[in-house]
Design a protein around this motif. Structure first.
Motif, short mmCIF file in Angstrom:
data_model
loop_
_atom_site.label_atom_id
_atom_site.label_comp_id
_atom_site.label_asym_id
_atom_site.label_seq_id
_atom_site.Cartn_x
_atom_site.Cartn_y
_atom_site.Cartn_z
N VAL A 244 0.77 -1.29 -0.21
CA VAL A 244 0.01 -0.12 0.05
C VAL A 244 0.79 1.30 -0.06
O VAL A 244 0.77 2.26 -0.84
CB VAL A 244 -0.82 0.09 1.22
N ASP A 245 1.81 1.32 0.89
CA ASP A 245 2.62 2.58 1.12
C ASP A 245 3.58 2.79 -0.19
O ASP A 245 3.67 3.88 -0.66
CB ASP A 245 3.52 2.38 2.15
N ILE A 246 4.04 1.59 -0.63
CA ILE A 246 4.99 1.71 -1.82
C ILE A 246 4.22 2.19 -3.17
O ILE A 246 4.76 2.95 -3.92
CB ILE A 246 5.73 0.40 -1.88
N ALA A 247 3.08 1.47 -3.27
CA ALA A 247 2.32 1.58 -4.39
C ALA A 247 1.88 3.27 -4.44
O ALA A 247 1.96 3.95 -5.51
CB ALA A 247 1.06 0.83 -4.39
N CYS A 248 1.71 4.05 -3.37
CA CYS A 248 1.22 5.44 -3.22
C CYS A 248 2.41 6.02 -3.66
O CYS A 248 2.45 7.03 -4.42
CB CYS A 248 0.63 5.63 -1.85
N GLU A 249 3.58 5.70 -2.92
CA GLU A 249 4.95 6.57 -3.39
C GLU A 249 5.36 6.39 -5.01
O GLU A 249 5.58 7.60 -5.62
CB GLU A 249 6.14 5.77 -2.37
N HIS A 250 5.01 5.26 -5.44
CA HIS A 250 5.40 5.20 -7.02
C HIS A 250 4.45 6.11 -7.69
O HIS A 250 4.62 6.64 -8.79
CB HIS A 250 5.16 3.88 -7.37
N LEU A 251 3.06 6.27 -7.27
CA LEU A 251 2.16 6.72 -8.02
C LEU A 251 2.13 8.31 -7.82
O LEU A 251 1.89 9.03 -8.78
CB LEU A 251 0.76 6.26 -7.43
N VAL A 252 2.70 8.61 -6.89
CA VAL A 252 3.11 10.09 -6.49
C VAL A 252 4.18 10.64 -7.64
O VAL A 252 4.28 11.66 -8.27
CB VAL A 252 3.31 10.33 -4.95
N ARG A 253 5.20 9.68 -7.55
CA ARG A 253 6.46 10.04 -8.45
C ARG A 253 5.80 10.07 -9.93
O ARG A 253 6.40 10.92 -10.58
CB ARG A 253 7.36 8.82 -8.20
N LEU A 254 4.92 9.15 -10.45
CA LEU A 254 4.71 8.93 -11.58
C LEU A 254 3.73 10.17 -12.12
O LEU A 254 3.70 10.80 -13.28
CB LEU A 254 4.06 7.70 -11.91
N THR A 255 2.74 10.75 -11.10
CA THR A 255 1.76 11.60 -11.50
C THR A 255 2.26 13.05 -11.22
O THR A 255 1.54 14.10 -11.68
CB THR A 255 0.25 11.52 -10.69
#
Length: 470
Positions: A244-255
């Motif tokens: 959950v936490d890692i996926a959110c971090e990656h999505l913040v990076r991408l968007t």
């Protein structure tokens, strides 16, 4: 029909055209939901957001050791291509569909999987190598992917709307400066009230748009809370520890968006409150914008038998039978967009209310209603600014004559001649059709110089210092 490939799902085997990137799940959705004829490809922000979510999920699964290097790289590359605008025509399912967005999610899974297979040197449909569910949808459910992608897409779309509203606000503000000292009659309940300036009238429009921009910005902040990693109902079943936490971090990076994971994923998976809030705020914008357009049509009415206070830019002939007629078509089209958005708000409200237990199955119509409303409102706002407001001119003498002949002028004289005398003056002006200024001078109620000072735009509209009261 050209070459096909055989694909299999829960229902059975189907032949899928070999020249497409989507697969059997998408094929069944095309057959099941011929509803609007509008594919999700016409919502480019949604396609972009779906690809970002899938790329973030793949990066997370790779980081946690669930996805090997080759598959991760292929999925990542496919997602980057889609985020850059490629393969948009492959996102073909209807915007309104049953299944809480499953068809949209599977359309994305299949397109990404088949493009990733190509990048690996494989043929489309070789799902034993890279599978839409097993690999592209790994650690995910439609129930966390779809609402997350919808929220991102709405944030991106609203950014464009807010920019357009800023341009319209600037247009009204510029006209407010241009018309600062242009005197006119203010009206309440469609009756003469007291004098004001056209600049003041246009200032209110600029402020109304500015206030709505602030309210819309506040509402959109609620969309930054996501439930990616919640999986089916929010219990994170089949999502590995840390996902959950890692996926959110990656999505913040991408968007590049300040996204945050919801505190309670079970609540977040079923709750549509953020969509309701945004929809209600869009309705507020639409209602006030429509009111402004009503005013513009009324102020420009005539030109000979109406108020005729302002001129809207003539943009097209207004009648097939009445030569010379020009209609206020730009405010009219904005009115119609506003009506539609008000209707969309009812749809969103009903869809949000109709969810049951741990999921709302009606998010597709919520997504469609909000995305369509935001897009059309953005276009309408830009058209109103460029093709109407920027070209408005004032009929100064018409408005000045209305002020001088209006009995509303006596209100400004109350402090100088008294309420009782002003009332008698108003009655006589109404009975005789004569002007208030003419009657004041005839009765010698005030010296001409003082009357002229009282009737200056700066004084009547409270723009500057008032003359002393005797």
């Amino acid at each position: 029909m050209g070459p096909t490939r055989l694909e299999h799902d829960l229902i059975g085997d189907r032949e899928v055209p070999d020249d497409v990137y989507w697969g059997v799940h998408t094929l069944r959705a095309l057959e099941n939901f011929p509803i609007t004829g509008i594919p999700i490809s016409e919502s480019p922000f949604l396609v972009e957001a779906l690809a970002a979510v899938k790329e973030a999920a793949a990066a997370t699964n790779h980081q946690l050791g669930l996805l090997d290097d080759e598959r991760h790289e292929a999925i990542r590359s496919a997602c980057e291509e889609i985020r850059s605008g490629a393969l948009r025509d492959q996102f073909v399912v209807d915007v309104i569909q049953g299944g809480a967005g499953t068809s949209t999610n599977m359309n994305a899974n299949e397109v990404i999987a088949n493009r990733a297979l190509e990048l690996m040197g494989r043929r489309r449909g070789e799902y034993h190598v890279l599978h839409p569910n097993e690999h592209v949808n790994l650690s995910q459910s439609t129930n966390d992917v779809y609402p997350t992608a919808v929220k991102i897409s709405l944030i991106l779309a609203t950014e464009e709307l807010l920019a357009a509203m800023g341009r319209l606000q600037a247009s009204f503000a510029a006209k407010a400066v241009e018309f600062r000292t242009v005197l006119k009659m203010g009206r309440t309940q469609m009756q003469d009230a007291v004098p004001m300036t056209l600049g003041q009238e246009f200032t209110t429009y600029a402020l109304m748009i500015g206030e709505d921009r602030d309210r819309l910005s506040e509402a959109v902040r609620l969309l930054h809370e996501i439930n990616l990693g919640a999986t089916a109902i929010g219990t994170m079943l089949n999502a590995p520890v840390g996902y959950v936490d890692i996926a959110c971090e990656h999505l913040v990076r991408l968007t590049g968006l300040p996204l945050e994971t919801a505190v309670d994923l079970i609540e977040a998976t079923q709750d549509c409150g953020a969509f309701v809030q945004v929809s209600g705020t869009l309705k507020r914008v639409a209602v006030k914008l429509s009111k402004i357009c009503n005013d513009l049509r009324l102020l420009s009415s005539g030109p000979r038998a109406g108020l005729n206070e302002i001129n809207l830019p003539p943009v097209q002939a207004g009648s097939s039978i009445m030569p010379g007629k020009v209609n206020p078509v730009i405010p009219e089209v904005v009115n119609q967009v506003a009506f539609q958005i008000i209707g969309h708000d009812v749809t969103v409200s009903m869809a949000a209310e109709s969810g049951q237990l741990q999921l709302n199955a009606f998010e597709p119509v919520i997504c469609f209603s909000l995305a369509a409303g935001i897009s059309r409102l953005q276009q309408a706002v830009d058209v109103l600014a460029v093709r109407c407001v920027d070209g408005i001119t004032a009929n100064v003498e018409v408005m000045r004559a209305d002020v001088e002949h209006s009995i509303g002028l006596v209100t400004a004289l109350n402090p100088f001649i008294g309420y009782a005398v002003a009332t008698e003056l108003a009655k006589e002006a109404l009975a005789t059709g004569r002007g208030v200024v003419e009657l004041v001078l005839e009765r010698r109620l005030l010296p001409a110089e003082q009357l002229e000072a009282i009737l200056r735009p700066e004084t009547l509209a409270n723009l500057g210092p008032k003359p002393p009261t005797p």
